[in-house]
Design a protein around this motif. Structure first.
Motif, mmCIF file in Angstrom:
data_model
loop_
_atom_site.group_PDB
_atom_site.id
_atom_site.type_symbol
_atom_site.label_atom_id
_atom_site.label_comp_id
_atom_site.label_asym_id
_atom_site.label_seq_id
_atom_site.Cartn_x
_atom_site.Cartn_y
_atom_site.Cartn_z
ATOM 1 N N TYR A 122 0.832 -1.213 0.000
ATOM 2 C CA TYR A 122 0.000 0.000 0.000
ATOM 3 C C TYR A 122 0.864 1.259 0.000
ATOM 4 O O TYR A 122 0.411 2.336 0.376
ATOM 5 N N THR A 123 2.109 1.113 -0.449
ATOM 6 C CA THR A 123 3.030 2.245 -0.464
ATOM 7 C C THR A 123 3.012 2.939 -1.809
ATOM 8 O O THR A 123 2.484 2.421 -2.800
ATOM 9 N N GLY A 124 3.631 4.122 -1.851
ATOM 10 C CA GLY A 124 3.730 4.846 -3.107
ATOM 11 C C GLY A 124 2.370 5.332 -3.600
ATOM 12 O O GLY A 124 1.381 5.327 -2.875
ATOM 13 N N GLN A 125 2.353 5.726 -4.845
ATOM 14 C CA GLN A 125 1.136 6.274 -5.449
ATOM 15 C C GLN A 125 0.488 5.247 -6.361
ATOM 16 O O GLN A 125 1.178 4.538 -7.096
ATOM 17 N N ALA A 126 -0.821 5.164 -6.316
ATOM 18 C CA ALA A 126 -1.540 4.257 -7.211
ATOM 19 C C ALA A 126 -1.433 4.751 -8.649
ATOM 20 O O ALA A 126 -1.529 5.942 -8.919
ATOM 21 N N ASP A 127 -1.221 3.810 -9.557
ATOM 22 C CA ASP A 127 -1.080 4.123 -10.983
ATOM 23 C C ASP A 127 -2.451 4.042 -11.648
ATOM 24 O O ASP A 127 -2.918 2.962 -11.995
ATOM 25 N N TRP A 128 -3.085 5.182 -11.811
ATOM 26 C CA TRP A 128 -4.412 5.198 -12.415
ATOM 27 C C TRP A 128 -4.385 4.824 -13.896
ATOM 28 O O TRP A 128 -5.401 4.405 -14.451
ATOM 29 N N ASN A 129 -3.222 4.963 -14.529
ATOM 30 C CA ASN A 129 -3.117 4.563 -15.941
ATOM 31 C C ASN A 129 -3.356 3.062 -16.110
ATOM 32 O O ASN A 129 -3.844 2.616 -17.152
ATOM 33 N N SER A 130 -3.019 2.282 -15.072
ATOM 34 C CA SER A 130 -3.259 0.842 -15.155
ATOM 35 C C SER A 130 -4.755 0.550 -15.123
ATOM 36 O O SER A 130 -5.231 -0.414 -15.737
ATOM 37 N N ILE A 131 -5.511 1.366 -14.422
ATOM 38 C CA ILE A 131 -6.970 1.230 -14.397
ATOM 39 C C ILE A 131 -7.543 1.594 -15.762
ATOM 40 O O ILE A 131 -8.421 0.907 -16.300
ATOM 41 N N LYS A 132 -7.013 2.664 -16.339
ATOM 42 C CA LYS A 132 -7.439 3.085 -17.674
ATOM 43 C C LYS A 132 -7.162 1.996 -18.704
ATOM 44 O O LYS A 132 -7.988 1.729 -19.590
ATOM 45 N N ALA A 133 -6.016 1.338 -18.578
ATOM 46 C CA ALA A 133 -5.650 0.278 -19.524
ATOM 47 C C ALA A 133 -6.611 -0.895 -19.427
ATOM 48 O O ALA A 133 -6.969 -1.504 -20.447
ATOM 49 N N VAL A 134 -7.049 -1.228 -18.220
ATOM 50 C CA VAL A 134 -8.026 -2.309 -18.056
ATOM 51 C C VAL A 134 -9.363 -1.905 -18.658
ATOM 52 O O VAL A 134 -10.017 -2.702 -19.344
ATOM 53 N N LYS A 135 -9.758 -0.670 -18.426
ATOM 54 C CA LYS A 135 -11.028 -0.188 -18.983
ATOM 55 C C LYS A 135 -11.028 -0.290 -20.507
ATOM 56 O O LYS A 135 -12.049 -0.629 -21.128
ATOM 57 N N GLN A 136 -9.887 -0.028 -21.109
ATOM 58 C CA GLN A 136 -9.781 -0.092 -22.566
ATOM 59 C C GLN A 136 -9.711 -1.530 -23.086
ATOM 60 O O GLN A 136 -9.974 -1.780 -24.255
ATOM 61 N N VAL A 138 -11.450 -4.261 -21.720
ATOM 62 C CA VAL A 138 -12.650 -5.079 -21.506
ATOM 63 C C VAL A 138 -13.918 -4.284 -21.786
ATOM 64 O O VAL A 138 -13.909 -3.056 -21.836
ATOM 65 N N GLU A 139 -15.010 -5.039 -21.927
ATOM 66 C CA GLU A 139 -16.314 -4.410 -22.174
ATOM 67 C C GLU A 139 -17.152 -4.324 -20.896
ATOM 68 O O GLU A 139 -18.112 -3.552 -20.825
ATOM 69 N N ILE A 140 -16.826 -5.139 -19.909
ATOM 70 C CA ILE A 140 -17.593 -5.164 -18.663
ATOM 71 C C ILE A 140 -17.213 -3.965 -17.785
ATOM 72 O O ILE A 140 -16.183 -3.328 -18.013
ATOM 73 N N PRO A 141 -18.050 -3.620 -16.788
ATOM 74 C CA PRO A 141 -17.725 -2.495 -15.909
ATOM 75 C C PRO A 141 -16.391 -2.667 -15.197
ATOM 76 O O PRO A 141 -16.025 -3.774 -14.796
ATOM 77 N N VAL A 142 -15.682 -1.560 -15.041
ATOM 78 C CA VAL A 142 -14.395 -1.538 -14.343
ATOM 79 C C VAL A 142 -14.513 -0.623 -13.130
ATOM 80 O O VAL A 142 -15.046 0.491 -13.225
#
Length: 323
Positions: free
Chosen positions: A177-191, A193-197
């Motif tokens: 739980y250290t450092g900063q969360a990488d929101w780009n990795s969330i964006k990459a998953v959203k791109q 799949v078709e299901i909700p992220v």
């Protein structure tokens, strides 16, 4: 706003947290505006052996819906059997833990260790999807470490196996739980799949939630550590998403009333002796930001009966009473 056939009450979801998101706290957070909640993780192996404590963790009632029960393990058949057994509690969904980074979970090929075995992830989802008639969701991480960042690939495999939604924590297992969360990795998953992220990581306010939704395109935000001792964050998120302004902070009277209700519910469910032991950490979290917080947190660690809590809250009120 749906996950499979589940209609959510909002875009803010209470994350599963061991020892935190118990029955009583889920109820408080739902009342404060959480649109959906996930239970503490339950061991599929323990359910196979009819462990009473594990079933107790999974118990639900209609005050905290919609809600998913989260299970962990690494054997598709065992996971499917566990999911079947949990149907007696009528969960709205079954969530699979593929993101827990703690050694006792990941060290046994469960939790985030599954990220190293994408095909197994798909097999587990497929087995549970076949076993139950509610949506199956998955919580993953960005990857195992910086050399194995594979959240989009794992998410795609899970989607193809029948997953109805994917929650992504934007940190690797090794980051914990250290450092900063990488929101780009969330964006990459959203791109991918078709299901909700569902985006997870560093959502600490309504403004941050709105920023994550905008930056990643995710469908929902999941709040974990920022909700500890702060169930009002869900009201703040809902208010910010609706009007672009923060919610009014709770008054001292409102804070104390919520603490009382939370701990009384906890004791009512688990008995005063066990309930007060479990209450200690919750009460300490509630005190952050108040006058005399350090001494009050010390006293919170010694709570044994409800009368101890009432005396402590009376003292907190006197120290923080608005003039």
């Amino acid at each position: 706003m749906k996950i499979g056939k589940i209609k959510l009450k909002g875009k803010a979801i209470l994350a599963p947290m061991a020892g935190v998101t118990d029955f009583a706290y889920r109820e408080i957070c739902m009342q404060m505006g959480a649109g959906y909640a996930v239970t503490e993780m339950v061991s599929a192996k323990a359910l196979e052996y009819e462990d009473k404590k594990s079933f107790h963790i999974a118990e639900l009632d209609d005050k905290t819906r919609p809600v998913a029960i989260q299970i962990f393990g690494d054997e598709p058949k065992t996971m499917a059997l566990a999911a079947k057994k949990l149907m007696k509690y009528r969960p709205d969904a079954i969530d699979i833990n593929m993101g827990c980074p703690v050694p006792k979970i990941a060290g046994n090929r469960s939790g985030s260790a599954l990220m190293k075995h994408p095909e197994l992830c798909g097999e587990i989802v497929a087995a549970i999807h076949k076993a139950v008639d509610v949506p199956v969701t998955v919580k993953i991480r960005k990857g195992w470490d910086e050399n194995l960042i594979n959240a989009p690939a794992v998410a795609k495999i899970c989607e193809q196996a029948g997953a109805a939604a994917i929650a992504v924590h934007g940190r690797t297992k090794m980051q914990m739980y250290t450092g900063q969360a990488d929101w780009n990795s969330i964006k990459a998953v959203k791109q991918a799949v078709e299901i909700p992220v569902i985006g997870n990581g560093d959502v600490t306010s309504g403004e941050k939630a709105a920023q994550m939704l905008k930056d990643t395109g995710c469908d929902f935000v999941m709040v974990g550590r920022a909700a500890m001792g702060n169930p009002w964050i869900f009201d703040d998120i809902n208010q910010y998403l609706k009007a672009g302004t923060p919610a009014v902070k709770p008054t001292l009277d409102e804070r104390i009333a919520v603490i009382k209700k939370h701990i009384e519910t906890l004791c009512g469910r688990n008995g005063e002796n066990r309930g007060m032991r479990e209450a200690r950490k919750h009460v300490a979290w509630y005190f952050f930001g108040l006058k005399g917080a350090a001494e009050c947190r010390r006293r919170a660690g010694e709570l044994s009966v409800l009368d101890d809590l009432y005396r402590l809250l009376d003292d907190v009120y006197r120290m923080n009473q608005e003039e």
